[in-house]
Motif scaffolding. Sequence first.
Motif, PDB file in Angstrom:
ATOM      1  N   GLY A   1      75.125  66.357  53.657  1.00 63.99           N
ATOM      2  CA  GLY A   1      73.702  66.192  53.390  1.00 63.99           C
ATOM      3  C   GLY A   1      73.049  64.594  53.772  1.00 63.99           C
ATOM      4  O   GLY A   1      73.548  64.009  54.562  1.00 63.99           O
ATOM      5  N   VAL A   2      71.928  64.330  53.160  1.00 65.05           N
ATOM      6  CA  VAL A   2      71.241  63.125  53.484  1.00 65.05           C
ATOM      7  C   VAL A   2      70.792  62.595  52.383  1.00 65.05           C
ATOM      8  O   VAL A   2      70.642  63.279  51.028  1.00 65.05           O
ATOM      9  N   ARG A   3      70.556  61.276  52.247  1.00 60.16           N
ATOM     10  CA  ARG A   3      70.037  60.530  51.105  1.00 60.16           C
ATOM     11  C   ARG A   3      68.639  59.938  51.606  1.00 60.16           C
ATOM     12  O   ARG A   3      68.762  59.457  52.852  1.00 60.16           O
ATOM     13  N   THR A   4      67.620  60.016  50.676  1.00 59.54           N
ATOM     14  CA  THR A   4      66.411  59.388  50.848  1.00 59.54           C
ATOM     15  C   THR A   4      66.174  58.053  50.443  1.00 59.54           C
ATOM     16  O   THR A   4      66.885  57.551  49.801  1.00 59.54           O
ATOM     17  N   SER A   5      65.038  57.199  50.737  1.00 59.91           N
ATOM     18  CA  SER A   5      64.835  55.920  50.422  1.00 59.91           C
ATOM     19  C   SER A   5      64.532  55.888  48.828  1.00 59.91           C
ATOM     20  O   SER A   5      64.916  54.891  48.037  1.00 59.91           O
ATOM     21  N   LEU A   6      64.267  56.918  48.035  1.00 60.82           N
ATOM     22  CA  LEU A   6      64.172  56.919  46.675  1.00 60.82           C
ATOM     23  C   LEU A   6      65.480  57.211  45.856  1.00 60.82           C
ATOM     24  O   LEU A   6      65.567  57.478  44.875  1.00 60.82           O
ATOM     25  N   GLY A   7      66.461  57.618  46.774  1.00 63.23           N
ATOM     26  CA  GLY A   7      67.761  57.992  46.331  1.00 63.23           C
ATOM     27  C   GLY A   7      68.008  59.332  45.948  1.00 63.23           C
ATOM     28  O   GLY A   7      69.045  59.939  45.500  1.00 63.23           O
ATOM     29  N   VAL A   8      66.953  60.205  46.446  1.00 68.98           N
ATOM     30  CA  VAL A   8      66.973  61.625  46.376  1.00 68.98           C
ATOM     31  C   VAL A   8      68.154  62.303  47.241  1.00 68.98           C
ATOM     32  O   VAL A   8      68.357  61.799  48.667  1.00 68.98           O
ATOM     33  N   GLU A   9      69.024  63.157  46.780  1.00 70.46           N
ATOM     34  CA  GLU A   9      70.181  63.528  47.580  1.00 70.46           C
ATOM     35  C   GLU A   9      69.732  65.140  48.120  1.00 70.46           C
ATOM     36  O   GLU A   9      69.439  65.632  47.149  1.00 70.46           O
ATOM     37  N   VAL A  10      69.943  65.442  49.226  1.00 73.59           N
ATOM     38  CA  VAL A  10      69.490  66.675  49.685  1.00 73.59           C
ATOM     39  C   VAL A  10      70.788  67.256  50.466  1.00 73.59           C
ATOM     40  O   VAL A  10      71.181  66.673  51.193  1.00 73.59           O
ATOM     41  N   LYS A  11      71.636  68.258  49.984  1.00 73.50           N
ATOM     42  CA  LYS A  11      72.744  68.763  50.223  1.00 73.50           C
ATOM     43  C   LYS A  11      72.601  69.755  51.500  1.00 73.50           C
ATOM     44  O   LYS A  11      71.403  70.601  51.500  1.00 73.50           O
ATOM     45  N   GLY A  12      73.284  69.603  52.400  1.00 76.72           N
ATOM     46  CA  GLY A  12      73.186  70.846  53.583  1.00 76.72           C
ATOM     47  C   GLY A  12      74.503  70.771  54.405  1.00 76.72           C
ATOM     48  O   GLY A  12      75.180  69.921  54.531  1.00 76.72           O
ATOM     49  N   LYS A  13      74.599  71.817  55.002  1.00 75.06           N
ATOM     50  CA  LYS A  13      75.974  72.143  55.918  1.00 75.06           C
ATOM     51  C   LYS A  13      75.758  71.488  57.246  1.00 75.06           C
ATOM     52  O   LYS A  13      76.676  71.307  57.657  1.00 75.06           O
ATOM     53  N   SER A  14      74.430  71.263  57.740  1.00 73.63           N
ATOM     54  CA  SER A  14      74.324  70.389  59.034  1.00 73.63           C
ATOM     55  C   SER A  14      73.294  69.675  58.862  1.00 73.63           C
ATOM     56  O   SER A  14      72.231  69.944  58.169  1.00 73.63           O
ATOM     57  N   VAL A  15      73.126  68.521  59.619  1.00 75.20           N
ATOM     58  CA  VAL A  15      71.671  67.668  59.966  1.00 75.20           C
ATOM     59  C   VAL A  15      71.580  67.613  61.292  1.00 75.20           C
ATOM     60  O   VAL A  15      72.290  67.338  62.208  1.00 75.20           O
ATOM     61  N   VAL A  16      70.253  67.768  61.640  1.00 74.93           N
ATOM     62  CA  VAL A  16      69.701  67.419  62.962  1.00 74.93           C
ATOM     63  C   VAL A  16      68.853  66.004  62.985  1.00 74.93           C
ATOM     64  O   VAL A  16      67.876  66.448  62.342  1.00 74.93           O
ATOM     65  N   LEU A  17      69.448  65.054  63.420  1.00 74.30           N
ATOM     66  CA  LEU A  17      68.427  63.821  63.417  1.00 74.30           C
ATOM     67  C   LEU A  17      67.383  63.870  64.621  1.00 74.30           C
ATOM     68  O   LEU A  17      67.818  63.946  65.948  1.00 74.30           O
ATOM     69  N   THR A  18      66.412  63.701  64.447  1.00 75.12           N
ATOM     70  CA  THR A  18      65.128  63.663  65.536  1.00 75.12           C
ATOM     71  C   THR A  18      64.080  62.525  65.213  1.00 75.12           C
ATOM     72  O   THR A  18      63.058  62.776  65.020  1.00 75.12           O
ATOM     73  N   ASN A  19      64.894  61.424  65.094  1.00 78.51           N
ATOM     74  CA  ASN A  19      63.928  60.188  64.704  1.00 78.51           C
ATOM     75  C   ASN A  19      63.111  59.335  65.675  1.00 78.51           C
ATOM     76  O   ASN A  19      62.403  58.471  65.119  1.00 78.51           O
ATOM     77  N   GLY A  20      62.841  59.896  66.871  1.00 77.29           N
ATOM     78  CA  GLY A  20      61.972  59.525  67.685  1.00 77.29           C
ATOM     79  C   GLY A  20      62.076  57.864  67.995  1.00 77.29           C
ATOM     80  O   GLY A  20      63.127  57.384  68.444  1.00 77.29           O
ATOM     81  N   THR A  21      60.999  57.249  68.005  1.00 80.43           N
ATOM     82  CA  THR A  21      61.150  55.872  68.042  1.00 80.43           C
ATOM     83  C   THR A  21      60.989  55.157  66.816  1.00 80.43           C
ATOM     84  O   THR A  21      60.784  53.738  66.615  1.00 80.43           O
ATOM     85  N   PHE A  22      61.358  55.573  65.642  1.00 77.66           N
ATOM     86  CA  PHE A  22      61.281  55.128  64.320  1.00 77.66           C
ATOM     87  C   PHE A  22      62.623  54.424  64.043  1.00 77.66           C
ATOM     88  O   PHE A  22      62.587  53.498  62.810  1.00 77.66           O
ATOM     89  N   LEU A  23      63.862  54.335  64.712  1.00 80.07           N
ATOM     90  CA  LEU A  23      65.035  53.676  64.150  1.00 80.07           C
ATOM     91  C   LEU A  23      64.852  52.264  64.300  1.00 80.07           C
ATOM     92  O   LEU A  23      64.979  51.954  65.552  1.00 80.07           O
ATOM     93  N   ASN A  24      64.636  51.513  63.425  1.00 84.17           N
ATOM     94  CA  ASN A  24      64.308  50.007  63.415  1.00 84.17           C
ATOM     95  C   ASN A  24      63.195  49.771  64.638  1.00 84.17           C
ATOM     96  O   ASN A  24      63.597  48.742  65.219  1.00 84.17           O
ATOM     97  N   GLY A  25      62.277  50.463  64.565  1.00 84.11           N
ATOM     98  CA  GLY A  25      61.141  50.425  65.442  1.00 84.11           C
ATOM     99  C   GLY A  25      60.347  49.008  65.376  1.00 84.11           C
ATOM    100  O   GLY A  25      60.110  48.403  64.148  1.00 84.11           O
ATOM    101  N   LEU A  26      60.059  48.359  66.395  1.00 82.79           N
ATOM    102  CA  LEU A  26      59.735  46.928  66.454  1.00 82.79           C
ATOM    103  C   LEU A  26      58.203  47.160  67.395  1.00 82.79           C
ATOM    104  O   LEU A  26      58.692  47.443  68.449  1.00 82.79           O
ATOM    105  N   ILE A  27      57.208  46.855  66.940  1.00 86.52           N
ATOM    106  CA  ILE A  27      55.800  46.953  67.556  1.00 86.52           C
ATOM    107  C   ILE A  27      55.388  45.766  68.211  1.00 86.52           C
ATOM    108  O   ILE A  27      55.544  44.961  67.488  1.00 86.52           O
ATOM    109  N   HIS A  28      55.206  45.571  69.723  1.00 91.96           N
ATOM    110  CA  HIS A  28      54.862  44.343  70.151  1.00 91.96           C
ATOM    111  C   HIS A  28      53.432  44.422  70.723  1.00 91.96           C
ATOM    112  O   HIS A  28      53.064  45.413  71.512  1.00 91.96           O
ATOM    113  N   ILE A  29      52.476  43.409  70.481  1.00 91.21           N
ATOM    114  CA  ILE A  29      51.175  43.485  71.130  1.00 91.21           C
ATOM    115  C   ILE A  29      51.199  41.673  71.230  1.00 91.21           C
ATOM    116  O   ILE A  29      50.996  40.742  70.183  1.00 91.21           O
TER     117      ILE A  29
END
Length: 623
Positions: A136-164
């Motif tokens: 399964g997966v764990r969330t930022s609040l510590g909630v645990e969601v149990k699952g048999k499989s996980v699909v990660l589709t995180n886009g540009t969010f993984l340690n995303g850093l915006i530049h202007i």
Amino acid sequence: MFQTEYDVIVVGGGHAGSEAATAAANMGSKTILITMNLQNIAQMSCNPAMGGIAKGQIIREIDALGGYSGIVSDTSAIQFKMLNKSKGPAMWSPRVQSDRMRFAEDWRLLLEQTPNLDFYQEMVTGLLIEKDQLVGVRTSLGVEVKGKSVVLTNGTFLNGLIHIGEKNFGGGRAGEKAATGITEQLMDLGFDSGRMKTGTPPRVDGRSLNYDLMIEQPGDVNPEKFSYLDVTKPLTTQRSCHMTYTSGEVHDLLREGFDRSPMFNGRIKSIGPRYCPSIEDKINRFADKDRHQIFVEPEGWNTVEVYVNGFSTSLPEDVQFHALRKVKGFENVKFFRPGYAIEYDYFPPTQLKHTLETKLVDNLFFAGQINGTTGYEEAASQGLMAGINASLKVQEREAFTLRRDEAYIGVLIDDLITKGTEEPYRMFTSRAEYRTLLRQDNADFRLTPKGYELGIASEARLRRMEEKQKQSEDFVTFFKNTSVAPEEANPVLEAKNSAPVKQKDKMFKIYARPNINFEDMKQFQEVQDYLTANDLDNEVIEQTEIQVKYAGYIAKEKNNADKLSRLENLKIPANFDYSVLKSMSMEAREKLKKIQPVTVSQASRISGVSPNDISVLLVYLGR
């Protein structure tokens, strides 16, 4: 909160996540979609458009399999264009300009109407692994969601850093925070990771633009649509886009800000998309060009917000503003928000199987920009395939993959897992060696039976495809079997400066001439009688014309694909020990050991593996 164990957990609600969640749920798997903000499901983070060169073929393939991107593209479209119509049909690519808000809303409503699908809003910060098993997966609040499989589709969010300009701050998209925790855990598990960059242009107030100084870009006179289903209809009214150009003065103003550009001062170290460069990159790389195209794209039917396509930038906002005001039609422009660049984590896709399951962790799947791709369409197709395979794995059914001669989706995934990518990967027709077979018009013929077998394409969709196929085959047979006399054929041929016939000839041969089209053939009474007796729509007529005019090319490419499929059928045993092949080059052994190809055909496409290396492998396997 979550006492149920899910079959499939989808992390991320972008284009990949939406397709993954609906595919898994429609296949009967108990599915949950967890995303940081449920209000931003299927957000068009960059341009408000779907399709384009090769990307349009991918959307048609998603639709043919039973995915939703084609349907949503149709229901939210404000303009339709078939690109490359002056070239052969292998190059024709559908594209829609989209209503950004309606696109996201239509996707959200489709997701909510999908049985077996739950939703939860929170950041996923890690995977749950017990006794070397993903549970399964764990969330930022510590909630645990149990699952048999996980699909990660995180886009540009993984340690995303915006530049202007010289400013940078964490974020996965303008106004949204970055996702943390997942990259670090995956690296601890042994995954390799890297950084990539993409960018977006300013959004501006359309009321401040002077469209009279620009070139209007209307949609097609007779617009088509994406979905093969009749639940969507072609547009009857459309909104125009516009085109203008930068100038030497604009370029000079932009250059003044280069010393404050994160791309040039070293703040951005990752690689951006080669085929969608920022405006500063274009000026730098193409210094001999005194102007570049700017496409002015409305964001929807009623909004005044405009997307400035071709002006992607991470320069300081004041530099962006002053330079854009020198573009013709933008003299009084008002910004809604400036353009920016974003850096994010990705995982080299050679760490995946053809199913998009990771090699290191069973039942963990990656889809979208986490695999190094760029573009909504590429992400959506990966999401669909990952969702399908996650569901199949849980149901203990055979995995589903597509070959390079079956779909652009097959080319995309094979390129990623076999060759990897060190820059954002974008699909082009030139990447497909069998593009004559992989046309946008026949995606339903190629893939709908497969989607029906999987359980995501409805029986109604299959029957519609079968009826279209039968009608087009019957029409081709009519042209092959019907002869026309010289006195009837020659007036039509002479009007098109085509050589006359001296005796009765089959209509198929006349129709196959390059300068003869369907309107010419309609002048023959036999064709008129056939049309009167058979109610044929434009899809059937177009399909028939392609089958007549390109019969030789299609047959030749099919023959080549059949030869390749023989190598596809030659399986390499799992965990094969390449060190025993002493006659093979060291480079080939290292590459083959790292990528672990499933078939000899896949092995032959790995960079650094020569035909001689493949011969050594074939001899050994033959023993």
